[in-house]
Scaffold this active site. Sequence first.
Site, PDB file in Angstrom:
ATOM      1  N   ASP A  68      39.668  22.843  14.951  1.00  0.00           N
ATOM      2  CA  ASP A  68      40.767  23.576  14.328  1.00  0.00           C
ATOM      3  C   ASP A  68      40.907  23.305  12.837  1.00  0.00           C
ATOM      4  O   ASP A  68      41.851  23.791  12.200  1.00  0.00           O
ATOM      5  CB  ASP A  68      42.088  23.229  15.027  1.00  0.00           C
ATOM      6  CG  ASP A  68      42.195  23.856  16.402  1.00  0.00           C
ATOM      7  OD1 ASP A  68      41.558  24.902  16.617  1.00  0.00           O
ATOM      8  OD2 ASP A  68      42.909  23.309  17.263  1.00  0.00           O
ATOM      9  N   ARG A  93      44.430  17.408  17.306  1.00  0.00           N
ATOM     10  CA  ARG A  93      44.370  17.650  15.866  1.00  0.00           C
ATOM     11  C   ARG A  93      44.770  16.439  15.027  1.00  0.00           C
ATOM     12  O   ARG A  93      44.748  16.505  13.789  1.00  0.00           O
ATOM     13  CB  ARG A  93      45.255  18.853  15.496  1.00  0.00           C
ATOM     14  CG  ARG A  93      44.881  20.141  16.205  1.00  0.00           C
ATOM     15  CD  ARG A  93      45.525  21.356  15.556  1.00  0.00           C
ATOM     16  NE  ARG A  93      44.990  21.595  14.222  1.00  0.00           N
ATOM     17  CZ  ARG A  93      45.385  22.604  13.433  1.00  0.00           C
ATOM     18  NH1 ARG A  93      46.322  23.441  13.848  1.00  0.00           N
ATOM     19  NH2 ARG A  93      44.863  22.764  12.228  1.00  0.00           N
ATOM     20  N   ARG A 139      56.372  22.921  17.101  1.00  0.00           N
ATOM     21  CA  ARG A 139      55.451  21.929  16.555  1.00  0.00           C
ATOM     22  C   ARG A 139      56.175  20.891  15.694  1.00  0.00           C
ATOM     23  O   ARG A 139      56.136  19.710  15.986  1.00  0.00           O
ATOM     24  CB  ARG A 139      54.353  22.622  15.741  1.00  0.00           C
ATOM     25  CG  ARG A 139      53.425  23.522  16.561  1.00  0.00           C
ATOM     26  CD  ARG A 139      52.496  22.735  17.480  1.00  0.00           C
ATOM     27  NE  ARG A 139      51.528  23.588  18.139  1.00  0.00           N
ATOM     28  CZ  ARG A 139      50.331  23.891  17.650  1.00  0.00           C
ATOM     29  NH1 ARG A 139      49.958  23.402  16.496  1.00  0.00           N
ATOM     30  NH2 ARG A 139      49.518  24.683  18.312  1.00  0.00           N
ATOM     31  N   HIS A 168      54.444  28.633  14.933  1.00  0.00           N
ATOM     32  CA  HIS A 168      54.566  28.133  13.571  1.00  0.00           C
ATOM     33  C   HIS A 168      55.324  29.168  12.740  1.00  0.00           C
ATOM     34  O   HIS A 168      55.231  30.378  13.002  1.00  0.00           O
ATOM     35  CB  HIS A 168      53.189  27.944  12.921  1.00  0.00           C
ATOM     36  CG  HIS A 168      52.557  26.625  13.158  1.00  0.00           C
ATOM     37  ND1 HIS A 168      51.188  26.443  13.138  1.00  0.00           N
ATOM     38  CD2 HIS A 168      53.078  25.383  13.393  1.00  0.00           C
ATOM     39  CE1 HIS A 168      50.894  25.172  13.363  1.00  0.00           C
ATOM     40  NE2 HIS A 168      52.030  24.516  13.522  1.00  0.00           N
ATOM     41  N   CYS A 264      46.791  30.948   8.123  1.00  0.00           N
ATOM     42  CA  CYS A 264      46.385  29.706   8.776  1.00  0.00           C
ATOM     43  C   CYS A 264      45.123  29.119   8.139  1.00  0.00           C
ATOM     44  O   CYS A 264      44.947  27.900   8.108  1.00  0.00           O
ATOM     45  CB  CYS A 264      46.146  29.931  10.261  1.00  0.00           C
ATOM     46  SG  CYS A 264      47.644  30.084  11.245  1.00  0.00           S
TER      47      CYS A 264
END
Length: 272
Positions: A68, A93, A139, A168, A264
């Site tokens: 990612d 992550r 998140r 997000h 992103c």
Amino acid sequence: MNRDATPRRYLMCPPEHFEVTYSINPWMDPSKPVDLPLARTQWEDLRDRYRSLGHTVEELAPRPGLPDMVFAANGATVVDGRVLGAKFAYRERHAEAAVHREWFRDHGYTEILEPDHVNEGEGDFAVTASFLLAGRGFRSSPLSHDEAQEFFGRPVIGLDLVDPRYYHLDTALCVLDGAADEIMYFPGAFSPGSRSVLARLFPDALIAGEPDAAALGLNAVSDGRHVLLPQAATGLFDPLRDRGFEPMPMDLSELLKGGGSVKCCTQELRER
């Protein structure tokens, strides 16, 4: 209205190790294979488009085992040359945060904060002239908002995300012109109270509909004139043109399998 583009500096990470082998958001389905050469081509098209518009793109070296990392926006938030590092919610992550901090140290940044509280960089922080808009609910921790306000010395406006598809802030809101506090957003992604706050602070915002939001059309990047956004978000093109912006459709369909699109993949390096 005449719009002027402002040269920007971005940090991006090539998708050399991109794959979807786990699911940490509703867009990720490990049963759908990723076409890595196509993902690479789509990413390069975005990078090259930025450069053709006069922007600077720095590249972060990808690391094996961190698929990612291509979603570079999540690795930090940079305001006035100060770097608020990320602290990822999911263990898959976690290691990305240190890689980003190392890049900033190696490139001469001296004010770098390793946070105590979970935040996922520009995934949940959006910078306007007056505010730091801060998402929470899926998140980032609400505690990260005070941390960011203290570090940057900017007022932070907390916004509650309630639809897991928009996990997000950058999937539900885009800053079109930071200097003018101009944004576009999808109201359905936010709690009633947060919708009221957005309506009060940004009464002239461009309101996106469900089809364009569901195409991740708000996961976009604007330089004040050009708005790079997913090509499927066709319902946003005319409203953007009506406001003097120039929409630039991009195909990032392979990266969408990981739950991200234009924004992103793009971390903005805001210097003093």
